[in-house]
Write a protein that holds these residues in place. Structure first.
Motif, PDB file in Angstrom:
ATOM      1  N   LEU A 124       3.288   3.494  16.861  1.00 61.06           N
ATOM      2  CA  LEU A 124       3.514   3.747  15.445  1.00 61.06           C
ATOM      3  C   LEU A 124       2.213   4.104  14.748  1.00 61.06           C
ATOM      4  O   LEU A 124       1.136   3.621  15.116  1.00 61.06           O
ATOM      5  CB  LEU A 124       4.098   2.507  14.761  1.00 61.06           C
ATOM      6  CG  LEU A 124       5.467   2.024  15.214  1.00 61.06           C
ATOM      7  CD1 LEU A 124       5.854   0.788  14.425  1.00 61.06           C
ATOM      8  CD2 LEU A 124       6.517   3.111  15.066  1.00 61.06           C
ATOM      9  N   ALA A 125       2.345   4.933  13.723  1.00 60.65           N
ATOM     10  CA  ALA A 125       1.235   5.209  12.816  1.00 60.65           C
ATOM     11  C   ALA A 125       1.534   4.520  11.495  1.00 60.65           C
ATOM     12  O   ALA A 125       2.596   4.727  10.898  1.00 60.65           O
ATOM     13  CB  ALA A 125       1.070   6.705  12.597  1.00 60.65           C
ATOM     14  N   ILE A 126       0.615   3.681  11.067  1.00 63.71           N
ATOM     15  CA  ILE A 126       0.719   3.005   9.770  1.00 63.71           C
ATOM     16  C   ILE A 126      -0.351   3.613   8.878  1.00 63.71           C
ATOM     17  O   ILE A 126      -1.543   3.440   9.126  1.00 63.71           O
ATOM     18  CB  ILE A 126       0.488   1.490   9.907  1.00 63.71           C
ATOM     19  CG1 ILE A 126       1.505   0.872  10.869  1.00 63.71           C
ATOM     20  CG2 ILE A 126       0.540   0.818   8.543  1.00 63.71           C
ATOM     21  CD1 ILE A 126       1.180  -0.555  11.273  1.00 63.71           C
ATOM     22  N   THR A 127       0.066   4.356   7.863  1.00 62.81           N
ATOM     23  CA  THR A 127      -0.869   5.047   6.983  1.00 62.81           C
ATOM     24  C   THR A 127      -0.940   4.326   5.657  1.00 62.81           C
ATOM     25  O   THR A 127       0.089   4.080   5.018  1.00 62.81           O
ATOM     26  CB  THR A 127      -0.438   6.501   6.754  1.00 62.81           C
ATOM     27  OG1 THR A 127      -0.133   7.109   8.008  1.00 62.81           O
ATOM     28  CG2 THR A 127      -1.538   7.290   6.071  1.00 62.81           C
ATOM     29  N   LEU A 128      -2.147   3.995   5.240  1.00 62.25           N
ATOM     30  CA  LEU A 128      -2.383   3.334   3.962  1.00 62.25           C
ATOM     31  C   LEU A 128      -3.189   4.264   3.073  1.00 62.25           C
ATOM     32  O   LEU A 128      -4.188   4.843   3.515  1.00 62.25           O
ATOM     33  CB  LEU A 128      -3.150   2.030   4.161  1.00 62.25           C
ATOM     34  CG  LEU A 128      -2.562   1.024   5.158  1.00 62.25           C
ATOM     35  CD1 LEU A 128      -3.482  -0.184   5.296  1.00 62.25           C
ATOM     36  CD2 LEU A 128      -1.177   0.590   4.733  1.00 62.25           C
ATOM     37  N   VAL A 129      -2.754   4.407   1.825  1.00 62.26           N
ATOM     38  CA  VAL A 129      -3.409   5.305   0.882  1.00 62.26           C
ATOM     39  C   VAL A 129      -3.521   4.599  -0.466  1.00 62.26           C
ATOM     40  O   VAL A 129      -2.555   3.984  -0.932  1.00 62.26           O
ATOM     41  CB  VAL A 129      -2.622   6.624   0.704  1.00 62.26           C
ATOM     42  CG1 VAL A 129      -3.407   7.596  -0.174  1.00 62.26           C
ATOM     43  CG2 VAL A 129      -2.309   7.265   2.041  1.00 62.26           C
ATOM     44  N   SER A 130      -4.686   4.709  -1.094  1.00 60.13           N
ATOM     45  CA  SER A 130      -4.855   4.136  -2.432  1.00 60.13           C
ATOM     46  C   SER A 130      -5.976   4.853  -3.163  1.00 60.13           C
ATOM     47  O   SER A 130      -6.991   5.201  -2.559  1.00 60.13           O
ATOM     48  CB  SER A 130      -5.186   2.642  -2.346  1.00 60.13           C
ATOM     49  OG  SER A 130      -5.402   2.112  -3.645  1.00 60.13           O
ATOM     50  N   PRO A 131      -5.811   5.064  -4.475  1.00 61.37           N
ATOM     51  CA  PRO A 131      -6.908   5.624  -5.268  1.00 61.37           C
ATOM     52  C   PRO A 131      -7.981   4.587  -5.579  1.00 61.37           C
ATOM     53  O   PRO A 131      -9.027   4.926  -6.128  1.00 61.37           O
ATOM     54  CB  PRO A 131      -6.197   6.084  -6.545  1.00 61.37           C
ATOM     55  CG  PRO A 131      -5.026   5.163  -6.667  1.00 61.37           C
ATOM     56  CD  PRO A 131      -4.585   4.865  -5.267  1.00 61.37           C
ATOM     57  N   ASP A 132      -7.731   3.332  -5.230  1.00 62.10           N
ATOM     58  CA  ASP A 132      -8.647   2.225  -5.505  1.00 62.10           C
ATOM     59  C   ASP A 132      -9.268   1.749  -4.197  1.00 62.10           C
ATOM     60  O   ASP A 132      -8.580   1.126  -3.370  1.00 62.10           O
ATOM     61  CB  ASP A 132      -7.869   1.085  -6.172  1.00 62.10           C
ATOM     62  CG  ASP A 132      -8.744  -0.110  -6.534  1.00 62.10           C
ATOM     63  OD1 ASP A 132      -9.846  -0.245  -5.976  1.00 62.10           O
ATOM     64  OD2 ASP A 132      -8.299  -0.914  -7.369  1.00 62.10           O
ATOM     65  N   PRO A 133     -10.553   2.024  -3.932  1.00 54.58           N
ATOM     66  CA  PRO A 133     -11.179   1.643  -2.659  1.00 54.58           C
ATOM     67  C   PRO A 133     -11.075   0.152  -2.365  1.00 54.58           C
ATOM     68  O   PRO A 133     -10.844  -0.243  -1.210  1.00 54.58           O
ATOM     69  CB  PRO A 133     -12.642   2.073  -2.845  1.00 54.58           C
ATOM     70  CG  PRO A 133     -12.593   3.150  -3.872  1.00 54.58           C
ATOM     71  CD  PRO A 133     -11.480   2.764  -4.799  1.00 54.58           C
ATOM     72  N   ALA A 134     -11.224  -0.684  -3.380  1.00 54.46           N
ATOM     73  CA  ALA A 134     -11.132  -2.123  -3.167  1.00 54.46           C
ATOM     74  C   ALA A 134      -9.717  -2.522  -2.759  1.00 54.46           C
ATOM     75  O   ALA A 134      -9.519  -3.361  -1.868  1.00 54.46           O
ATOM     76  CB  ALA A 134     -11.552  -2.873  -4.423  1.00 54.46           C
ATOM     77  N   ALA A 135      -8.726  -1.916  -3.405  1.00 51.30           N
ATOM     78  CA  ALA A 135      -7.336  -2.214  -3.063  1.00 51.30           C
ATOM     79  C   ALA A 135      -7.022  -1.750  -1.641  1.00 51.30           C
ATOM     80  O   ALA A 135      -6.294  -2.427  -0.904  1.00 51.30           O
ATOM     81  CB  ALA A 135      -6.396  -1.539  -4.056  1.00 51.30           C
ATOM     82  N   LEU A 136      -7.568  -0.602  -1.258  1.00 52.62           N
ATOM     83  CA  LEU A 136      -7.341  -0.112   0.098  1.00 52.62           C
ATOM     84  C   LEU A 136      -7.946  -1.068   1.124  1.00 52.62           C
ATOM     85  O   LEU A 136      -7.313  -1.398   2.127  1.00 52.62           O
ATOM     86  CB  LEU A 136      -7.932   1.287   0.271  1.00 52.62           C
ATOM     87  CG  LEU A 136      -7.746   1.900   1.664  1.00 52.62           C
ATOM     88  CD1 LEU A 136      -6.259   2.094   1.971  1.00 52.62           C
ATOM     89  CD2 LEU A 136      -8.483   3.225   1.767  1.00 52.62           C
ATOM     90  N   ALA A 137      -9.164  -1.517   0.880  1.00 52.85           N
ATOM     91  CA  ALA A 137      -9.813  -2.446   1.800  1.00 52.85           C
ATOM     92  C   ALA A 137      -9.014  -3.734   1.929  1.00 52.85           C
ATOM     93  O   ALA A 137      -8.840  -4.269   3.034  1.00 52.85           O
ATOM     94  CB  ALA A 137     -11.232  -2.736   1.326  1.00 52.85           C
ATOM     95  N   THR A 138      -8.515  -4.230   0.814  1.00 51.84           N
ATOM     96  CA  THR A 138      -7.700  -5.440   0.827  1.00 51.84           C
ATOM     97  C   THR A 138      -6.412  -5.219   1.605  1.00 51.84           C
ATOM     98  O   THR A 138      -5.975  -6.070   2.387  1.00 51.84           O
ATOM     99  CB  THR A 138      -7.380  -5.877  -0.609  1.00 51.84           C
ATOM    100  OG1 THR A 138      -8.599  -6.156  -1.302  1.00 51.84           O
ATOM    101  CG2 THR A 138      -6.497  -7.111  -0.621  1.00 51.84           C
ATOM    102  N   ALA A 139      -5.777  -4.057   1.397  1.00 56.49           N
ATOM    103  CA  ALA A 139      -4.535  -3.743   2.100  1.00 56.49           C
ATOM    104  C   ALA A 139      -4.765  -3.626   3.601  1.00 56.49           C
ATOM    105  O   ALA A 139      -3.956  -4.116   4.403  1.00 56.49           O
ATOM    106  CB  ALA A 139      -3.945  -2.446   1.551  1.00 56.49           C
ATOM    107  N   ILE A 140      -5.862  -2.979   3.982  1.00 54.71           N
ATOM    108  CA  ILE A 140      -6.169  -2.841   5.408  1.00 54.71           C
ATOM    109  C   ILE A 140      -6.341  -4.215   6.046  1.00 54.71           C
ATOM    110  O   ILE A 140      -5.787  -4.504   7.120  1.00 54.71           O
ATOM    111  CB  ILE A 140      -7.435  -1.994   5.609  1.00 54.71           C
ATOM    112  CG1 ILE A 140      -7.173  -0.540   5.191  1.00 54.71           C
ATOM    113  CG2 ILE A 140      -7.901  -2.047   7.066  1.00 54.71           C
ATOM    114  CD1 ILE A 140      -8.435   0.313   5.139  1.00 54.71           C
ATOM    115  N   ALA A 141      -7.086  -5.073   5.384  1.00 59.81           N
ATOM    116  CA  ALA A 141      -7.316  -6.415   5.919  1.00 59.81           C
ATOM    117  C   ALA A 141      -6.009  -7.190   6.034  1.00 59.81           C
ATOM    118  O   ALA A 141      -5.778  -7.894   7.029  1.00 59.81           O
ATOM    119  CB  ALA A 141      -8.310  -7.160   5.030  1.00 59.81           C
ATOM    120  N   ALA A 142      -5.133  -7.058   5.033  1.00 63.10           N
ATOM    121  CA  ALA A 142      -3.863  -7.783   5.057  1.00 63.10           C
ATOM    122  C   ALA A 142      -2.971  -7.282   6.186  1.00 63.10           C
ATOM    123  O   ALA A 142      -2.307  -8.079   6.863  1.00 63.10           O
ATOM    124  CB  ALA A 142      -3.159  -7.625   3.711  1.00 63.10           C
TER     125      ALA A 142
END
Length: 289
Positions: free
Chosen positions: A2-20
């Motif tokens: 599977l490919a899980i793609t995460l996208v956000s205009p907020d770098p901090a939110a993206l980093a948090t989402a990746i970690a989660a």
């Protein structure tokens, strides 16, 4: 895989989402796609992975798609126009020139939520425009119609990589022809406003292009290319987009009504339309300018 793609205009939110997501799913690889987007790979059942990613991201301002990595770069883009490729509802804005925007907008909102049948709602709204000068069409386009952020990049990038791009709208050909040219679509389909003596008659041409016609457009376009709906990406925001979104290989709800967001394969609530490129595995370096 599977490919899980995460996208956000907020770098901090993206980093948090990746970690989660890393904490919730056994990630086997990570690929940066561009500023604000990343691909994570995982070897899990699709439904299980989707549920885990959704729970991990929660209310964070990040968009995501979970899909099989193979075949995710689509060969047909089929897109709604109003409130998807452009930032307004053309009929509502045209109604402003006739002094009936409030009445028309209320009907539009209910139709897009699936509370009214599209065909009847369209006839009722167009009927309120009877007698409006056709000059208002160009004035409305010039003053009110703007491409949404990322729209031209989405269309031109997919076209540059060999995909066919179709704009399919329950709106009107006067607007779709101009928006299609501005964004780079190959073809456009929409309804026709009937004019007489330089004024709108308050009638719309038959047959009306609505929910089933959008699905038919997806099926016809893929068949003409020797493809199947699995090879298509469909994007829209309203109830009349739902059939094509559900049928496409990747159906995306963009700033969508709840009925659409609940049924789409993925949704974009935070990023711009280039998220649809990231969802397909495009890197920012591959985007067409």
């Amino acid at each position: 895989m599977l490919a899980i793609t995460l996208v956000s205009p907020d770098p901090a939110a993206l980093a948090t989402a990746i970690a989660a997501v890393r904490a919730a799913v056994a990630v086997t690889a990570e690929t940066p796609l561009g500023e604000g987007a990343v691909d994570l790979a995982a070897d899990l059942p699709l439904a299980e992975a989707h549920a885990a990613v959704k729970a991990a991201i929660g209310d964070a301002p990040a968009d995501f798609a979970v899909q099989p990595a193979e075949g995710r770069r689509k060969r047909l883009l089929i897109a709604d126009m109003d409130s998807t490729i452009i930032g307004c509802e053309c009929l509502d804005e045209l109604a402003d020139f006739a002094g009936v925007k409030a009445q028309v907008s209320e009907i539009t909102e209910r139709a897009m939520r699936g509370e009214l049948l599209f065909e009847g709602a369209l006839r009722e709204r167009v009927g309120m425009l009877e007698g409006l000068s056709t000059d208002a069409l160009q004035a409305c386009y010039d003053d009110r119609v703007k491409l949404n952020p990322g729209a031209a990049t989405l269309v031109r990038t997919m076209a540059a990589h060999g995909a066919r791009c179709a704009l399919v709208s329950g709106g009107f050909t006067f607007f779709t022809s101009r928006v299609a040219e501005a964004a780079g679509f190959h073809v456009n389909r929409a309804n026709t406003l009937i004019e007489a003596g330089g004024k709108l008659t308050g009638r719309v041409g038959d047959p009306i292009l609505g929910k089933e016609a959008k699905l038919a457009a997806l099926q016809e376009e893929t068949a003409a290319l020797g493809l199947t709906p699995a090879d298509a990406l469909a994007v829209g925001d309203g109830a009349n987009d739902l059939a094509m979104i559900e049928a496409a290989g990747l159906g995306v709800a963009y700033r969508a009504k709840p009925i659409v967001a609940a049924q789409a394969h993925a949704k974009v609530d935070h990023a711009d339309l280039t998220a649809l490129l990231y969802f397909q595995g495009y890197k920012a370096s591959e985007f067409a300018s």
